[in-house]
Design a protein around this motif. Structure first.
Motif, short mmCIF file in Angstrom:
data_model
loop_
_atom_site.label_atom_id
_atom_site.label_comp_id
_atom_site.label_asym_id
_atom_site.label_seq_id
_atom_site.Cartn_x
_atom_site.Cartn_y
_atom_site.Cartn_z
N ARG A 1 0.83 -1.21 0.00
CA ARG A 1 0.00 0.00 0.00
C ARG A 1 0.86 1.25 0.00
NH1 ARG A 1 -3.58 0.57 4.87
NH2 ARG A 1 -4.06 2.54 3.80
N LEU A 2 1.91 1.23 0.82
CA LEU A 2 2.80 2.38 0.89
C LEU A 2 3.53 2.57 -0.44
CD1 LEU A 2 4.19 4.67 2.40
CD2 LEU A 2 5.84 2.99 3.28
N ALA A 3 4.00 1.48 -1.02
CA ALA A 3 4.69 1.57 -2.31
C ALA A 3 3.79 2.19 -3.36
CB ALA A 3 5.15 0.18 -2.76
N ARG A 4 2.53 1.82 -3.37
CA ARG A 4 1.59 2.39 -4.34
C ARG A 4 1.43 3.89 -4.10
NH1 ARG A 4 -2.68 0.63 -7.69
NH2 ARG A 4 -4.27 2.25 -8.00
N ALA A 5 1.24 4.26 -2.83
CA ALA A 5 1.05 5.68 -2.51
C ALA A 5 2.27 6.50 -2.94
CB ALA A 5 0.79 5.85 -1.02
N LEU A 6 3.46 5.97 -2.69
CA LEU A 6 4.68 6.68 -3.07
C LEU A 6 4.87 6.72 -4.58
CD1 LEU A 6 7.08 5.24 -0.34
CD2 LEU A 6 6.18 7.58 -0.45
N ALA A 7 4.46 5.66 -5.25
CA ALA A 7 4.65 5.60 -6.70
C ALA A 7 3.75 6.58 -7.44
CB ALA A 7 4.38 4.17 -7.20
N ILE A 8 2.55 6.80 -6.94
CA ILE A 8 1.60 7.61 -7.70
C ILE A 8 1.51 9.06 -7.23
CG2 ILE A 8 0.22 5.57 -8.23
CD1 ILE A 8 -1.85 6.49 -6.19
N THR A 9 2.09 9.38 -6.07
CA THR A 9 1.95 10.75 -5.57
C THR A 9 2.60 11.77 -6.50
OG1 THR A 9 2.37 12.21 -3.69
CG2 THR A 9 4.07 10.59 -4.17
N ARG A 10 2.00 12.94 -6.56
CA ARG A 10 2.61 14.02 -7.34
C ARG A 10 3.74 14.69 -6.57
NH1 ARG A 10 -2.58 17.23 -10.03
NH2 ARG A 10 -3.32 15.48 -11.33
N ALA A 11 3.76 14.44 -5.27
CA ALA A 11 4.83 15.01 -4.44
C ALA A 11 6.16 14.32 -4.77
CB ALA A 11 4.50 14.81 -2.96
N GLU A 12 7.24 14.95 -4.38
CA GLU A 12 8.57 14.38 -4.59
C GLU A 12 9.30 14.41 -3.24
OE1 GLU A 12 10.94 12.16 -6.28
OE2 GLU A 12 9.67 13.14 -7.79
N PRO A 13 9.02 13.40 -2.38
CA PRO A 13 9.64 13.38 -1.07
C PRO A 13 11.16 13.43 -1.15
CG PRO A 13 7.90 11.75 -1.20
CD PRO A 13 8.13 12.25 -2.59
N ARG A 14 11.76 14.21 -0.26
CA ARG A 14 13.22 14.34 -0.23
C ARG A 14 13.84 13.71 1.00
NH1 ARG A 14 14.73 15.26 -5.33
NH2 ARG A 14 13.50 16.92 -6.28
N ASP A 15 12.97 13.28 1.94
CA ASP A 15 13.48 12.69 3.17
C ASP A 15 12.39 11.85 3.82
OD1 ASP A 15 11.72 14.58 4.24
OD2 ASP A 15 13.34 15.98 4.73
#
Length: 248
Positions: A206-220
């Motif tokens: 679930r987390l991988a999906r959320a990170l894969a599709i988010t428009r955000a670009e987490p830096r940390d």
């Protein structure tokens, strides 16, 4: 951002891609180790009893030996579609909308005992080799992968935040200090917490999906935790460690 997934023991059969071309996979610095391992796995498959023993398989799993025997001639499909199981069901990459599919696939990678590191669209055949497997007459897979895989992971981390969702045995193939790591803990009513394998895989998916599709670009890690919270997950963060907490 790169989301580094563990592989799965179970894999889809078939595919409509051409036979394996190791020199066509991403991370060409790993080609030499990949070539040696593929050659050894194919050779081992010619001796069924030895292959079953080395891979920790039962006689009922002979089809896995057949898969390894045809590694160089079998059809391929993208790595992210080849792997199956709880985590990949939760990731559900095939349901990602066309508008976000390219971004999602560019962020996903898989740690592999046979190939070291794969990007989502690297074409691979079905195979069987686990991080804990011991090929006859050879050192451990961790000993063979570390000299090539750790520099490659470090190179990737120069440009992208890496969120490492690999299990312990696969992380041991190549460590990446500074990566964001994720743990899933089940919390009981009395506040005690424990690791639960099935839910661990599902929530990492679930987390991988959320990170894969988010428009955000987490830096940390804080950015990773923020994406998880927006996806409805309860998370805690300490340094580069993110903990997903679920009810037991």
């Amino acid at each position: 951002m790169i989301v580094l997934l563990p592989p799965s023991e179970t894999k889809r059969d078939g595919g409509d891609g051409p036979p394996l071309r190791l020199d066509g996979l991403s991370s060409p610095a790993l080609t030499s180790v990949r070539t040696d391992l593929v050659d050894e796995v194919v050779t081992l498959a010619a001796d069924e009893p030895a292959c079953l023993a080395a891979l920790g398989l039962s006689a009922a799993q002979r089809t896995e030996v057949d898969r390894n025997a045809t590694l160089r001639s079998a059809p391929t499909m993208p790595a992210i579609e080849r792997y199956t199981g709880v985590l990949y069901d939760a990731l559900d990459i095939e349901s990602v909308s066309r508008a976000t599919a390219s971004r999602a696939r560019s962020r996903l990678a898989v740690g592999s005992a046979l190939f070291g590191l794969l990007r989502a669209d690297d074409p691979i055949p079905a195979y069987r080799l686990s991080a804990g497997s011991k090929l006859p007459g050879s050192s451990t897979l961790a000993a063979r992968w570390k000299p090539a895989l750790e520099p490659e992971l470090a190179r990737i981390a120069l440009d992208d935040l890496v969120v490492d969702l690999r299990s312990g045995s696969y992380a041991a193939l190549g460590r990446l200090p500074g990566a964001v790591t994720v743990e899933v803990l089940a919390e009981r009513a009395d506040g005690k917490r424990s690791v639960v394998s099935h839910f661990n895989k599902a929530h990492k998916g679930r987390l991988a999906r959320a990170l894969a599709i988010t428009r955000a670009e987490p830096r940390d890690a804080a950015g990773v935790a923020a994406v998880a919270r927006r996806a409805g997950m309860r998370v805690e963060r300490s340094g580069n460690d993110v903990t997903v907490v679920i009810e037991a």
